[in-house]
Design an enzyme around this catalytic site. Structure first.
Site, PDB file in Angstrom:
ATOM      1  N   ASP A 142      15.446 -19.066 -31.808  1.00  0.00           N
ATOM      2  CA  ASP A 142      15.176 -18.094 -32.864  1.00  0.00           C
ATOM      3  C   ASP A 142      13.772 -18.476 -33.351  1.00  0.00           C
ATOM      4  OD1 ASP A 142      14.813 -16.799 -35.194  1.00  0.00           O
ATOM      5  OD2 ASP A 142      16.797 -17.221 -36.028  1.00  0.00           O
ATOM      6  N   HIS A 175      -5.678  -6.640 -21.881  1.00  0.00           N
ATOM      7  CA  HIS A 175      -5.448  -6.715 -20.432  1.00  0.00           C
ATOM      8  C   HIS A 175      -6.512  -5.954 -19.637  1.00  0.00           C
ATOM      9  CE1 HIS A 175      -3.284  -2.870 -20.935  1.00  0.00           C
ATOM     10  NE2 HIS A 175      -3.475  -2.689 -19.643  1.00  0.00           N
ATOM     11  N   HIS A 219      -9.118  -1.617 -25.861  1.00  0.00           N
ATOM     12  CA  HIS A 219      -9.565  -1.384 -24.482  1.00  0.00           C
ATOM     13  C   HIS A 219     -10.893  -0.614 -24.394  1.00  0.00           C
ATOM     14  CE1 HIS A 219      -5.613  -2.808 -23.834  1.00  0.00           C
ATOM     15  NE2 HIS A 219      -4.977  -1.665 -23.857  1.00  0.00           N
TER      16      HIS A 219
HETATM   17  C1  BG6 Z   1      -1.501  -0.756 -23.638  1.00  0.00           C
HETATM   18  C2  BG6 Z   1      -1.088   0.304 -24.616  1.00  0.00           C
HETATM   19  O1  BG6 Z   1      -2.317  -1.699 -24.250  1.00  0.00           O
HETATM   20  O2  BG6 Z   1      -2.213  -0.149 -22.554  1.00  0.00           O
HETATM   21  C3  BG6 Z   1      -0.257   1.373 -23.921  1.00  0.00           C
HETATM   22  O3  BG6 Z   1      -0.351  -0.271 -25.667  1.00  0.00           O
HETATM   23  C4  BG6 Z   1      -0.967   1.913 -22.716  1.00  0.00           C
HETATM   24  O4  BG6 Z   1       0.048   2.434 -24.827  1.00  0.00           O
HETATM   25  C5  BG6 Z   1      -1.450   0.786 -21.814  1.00  0.00           C
HETATM   26  O5  BG6 Z   1      -0.053   2.747 -22.017  1.00  0.00           O
HETATM   27  C6  BG6 Z   1      -2.317   1.322 -20.696  1.00  0.00           C
HETATM   28  O6  BG6 Z   1      -2.605   0.288 -19.793  1.00  0.00           O
HETATM   29  P1  BG6 Z   1      -2.951   0.594 -18.271  1.00  0.00           P
HETATM   30  O7  BG6 Z   1      -3.278  -0.732 -17.691  1.00  0.00           O
HETATM   31  O8  BG6 Z   1      -1.739   1.234 -17.670  1.00  0.00           O
HETATM   32  O9  BG6 Z   1      -4.120   1.536 -18.297  1.00  0.00           O
END
Ligand code: BG6
Length: 488
Positions: free
Chosen positions: A91, A174, A236
């Site tokens: 937890d 990412h 992003h």
């Molecule tokens: C995420 C968002 O960070 O990126 C999502 O929270 C989105 O809403 C996603 O769908 C898109 O990532 P990718 O790599 O599929 O373009």
């Protein structure tokens, strides 16, 4: 054999039964194992607070791994990978549970703690790790979203910073792990051809599009509180903008790169109240068609609140106030339920300074560098050539000089962004992670937009699912005498 060595670690995954862990993180770790990039002694602790036995949870993780990796799963690698896994019930807010965790961790190798949980518990996890004697030398990995505005992101970052210094804190975006995003650095700084032209003398404008075909995918609860600006632009798209706009870093070290990115974020011109109507478009999808099938609108999705005015689309014009980019607009556009999944950057170069061809061809004349992040990762440069044939005179045409990654580097599989990011955490390289001041500068810029929207009270403009967004997003760019590249 891989050409890099990775030290052994204990990888503790908080939120191991959540969607991100199952969909992305376990498959990424499996792929690293398959590529020989997990040390033999690396162990993975799957941490979650769900009731159930270790056996049940491990079986669930295995089932999901098989389904996400799919038909390419290699049984030998899978068995080796699964043998690294232990499930621990924790937890996250309960300090006592970390005692049991500490016993599993041992102290002979470095701990990497990955928080795939809501940011609201990051502080508690850090505190409990420290109390259990697990903070020293540990690297922590923070998933987005970190806060929902500048103030809340500072709170999260400060709570983490009480126990973990910045050089052991890895904030995920990412997009920074995507192959083509990585290539932006190589493209710009390993090719003098581009870097000499990379400024307002030669570039007229830049487009960044991140379009998704999917809708909300069962994430209404989270998404509705965030909206497309917080979910995609704040992180992003602004990161992509930084990599395009930053000055050359002195070297490839994490701080040199991040210093340059922060300068760009700080140079973003605030958007005035008038600009909110001319420079920014918010949209929300209504029912329409996706891949030929009828789909519901945002307000009709599962678990939706029919009154929501959260945006699922944003287009805006950003201006960067510095010598390199004065007068060069950056048009950003991102939305859910667009006609296709497409992430691309288009750099539009200016016309030649003296024009000698037929006047009716003038509009066609400009070079474009198209950087395709996904799908079909690659780079294409549109150049002007002469139409072939005796009867064509000096008729011009625009054609591509093309580099398609999967055709050119046929043998290599394009790794998922998370594979690279997890590897870099294990290697202790912060290049691909976002520093606290970057996140804060990005929030500061986004906060003024959110405040402006709130003040105006304007509802987002509707657009049909399967379209490129509200008509006003087209007007946003045509008003400047331009159009979105490739829209049909
Ligand atoms: C995420 C968002 O960070 O990126 C999502 O929270 C989105 O809403 C996603 O769908 C898109 O990532 P990718 O790599 O599929 O373009």
């Amino acid at each position: 054999m891989p050409s890099i060595t990775v030290e052994p670690c204990t990888f503790a995954l908080f939120g191991a039964l959540g969607d991100l862990a199952l969909r992305k993180l376990f498959p990424a770790l499996y792929q690293l194992d398959g590529a020989g990039l997990l040390h033999d002694d690396t162990r993975i602790l799957a941490l979650a607070r769900e009731a159930g036995t270790e056996q049940q949870h491990l079986a669930h993780i295995e089932k999901e791994l098989r389904s996400y990796v799919g038909k390419d799963l290699d049984e030998t690698i899978a068995q080796r990978f699964l043998a690294r896994l232990t499930y621990v019930h924790v937890d996250f807010k309960n300090a006592d549970d970390y005692v049991a965790l500490a016993e599993k961790v041992g102290h002979e190798q470095r701990l990497i703690a990955y928080f795939a949980t809501p940011a609201a518990v990051y502080g508690a996890i850090c505190e409990n790790l420290a109390k259990a004697g697990l903070a020293e030398n540990t690297r922590v990995v923070l998933e987005k979203p970190i806060g929902s505005d500048l103030e809340s992101s500072r709170k999260v970052n400060d709570a983490v910073a009480q126990f973990f210094p910045e050089n052991r804190t890895y904030r995920i975006d990412h997009y920074l792990g995507k192959e083509t995003v990585q290539n932006l650095i190589a493209l710009r700084f390993a090719n003098s051809l581009f870097e000499t032209q990379w400024n307002q003398n030669y570039i007229s404008h830049v487009e960044i599009t991140v379009a998704e075909q999917v809708g909300i995918e069962g994430r209404w609860g989270y998404f509705d509180k965030a909206g497309q600006l917080r979910d995609m632009i704040q992180n992003h798209l602004l990161q992509l903008l930084c990599l395009i706009a930053m000055d050359p870093p002195a070297d490839l070290s994490a701080d040199s790169i991040r210093d340059e990115k922060v300068k760009v974020l700080k140079a973003l011109a605030p958007i005035s109240p008038e600009g909110l109507t001319t420079q920014v478009v918010r949209g929300q999808y209504i029912a329409g068609y996706s891949a030929g099938k009828p789909v519901p609108g945002y307000l009709e999705e599962e678990n939706s609140n029919t009154q929501s005015d959260t945006e699922t689309f944003v287009a805006l014009r950003a201006d960067i106030r510095n010598w390199r980019w004065a007068g060069v607009p950056f048009y950003l556009r991102t939305g859910k339920r667009m006609p296709q999944k497409l992430s691309q950057i288009v750099i539009h170069f200016k016309e030649p300074s003296h024009y000698i061809f037929a006047p009716e061809q003038r509009l066609q004349i400009s070079n474009k560098l198209i950087i395709r992040l996904q799908p079909d990762e690659g780079i294409s440069l549109r150049v002007m050539t002469k139409e072939q044939g005796l009867d064509k005179g000096m008729q011009l045409r625009s054609g591509p000089l093309q580099l398609n990654f999967s055709d050119t580097y046929r043998s290599a599989r394009i790794p998922d962004a998370y594979e690279r990011l997890l590897l870099e955490v294990m290697r202790g390289n912060q290049n691909l992670f976002v520093r606290k001041d970057e996140i804060e500068a990005a929030w500061k810029w986004c906060d003024q937009l959110i405040a402006g929207w709130k003040k105006s009270g304007d509802a987002p403009k509707p657009y049909a699912a399967g379209s490129w967004g509200p008509m006003s997003s087209i007007a946003l760019i045509t008003r400047d005498g331009r159009s979105w590249y490739g829209d049909i």
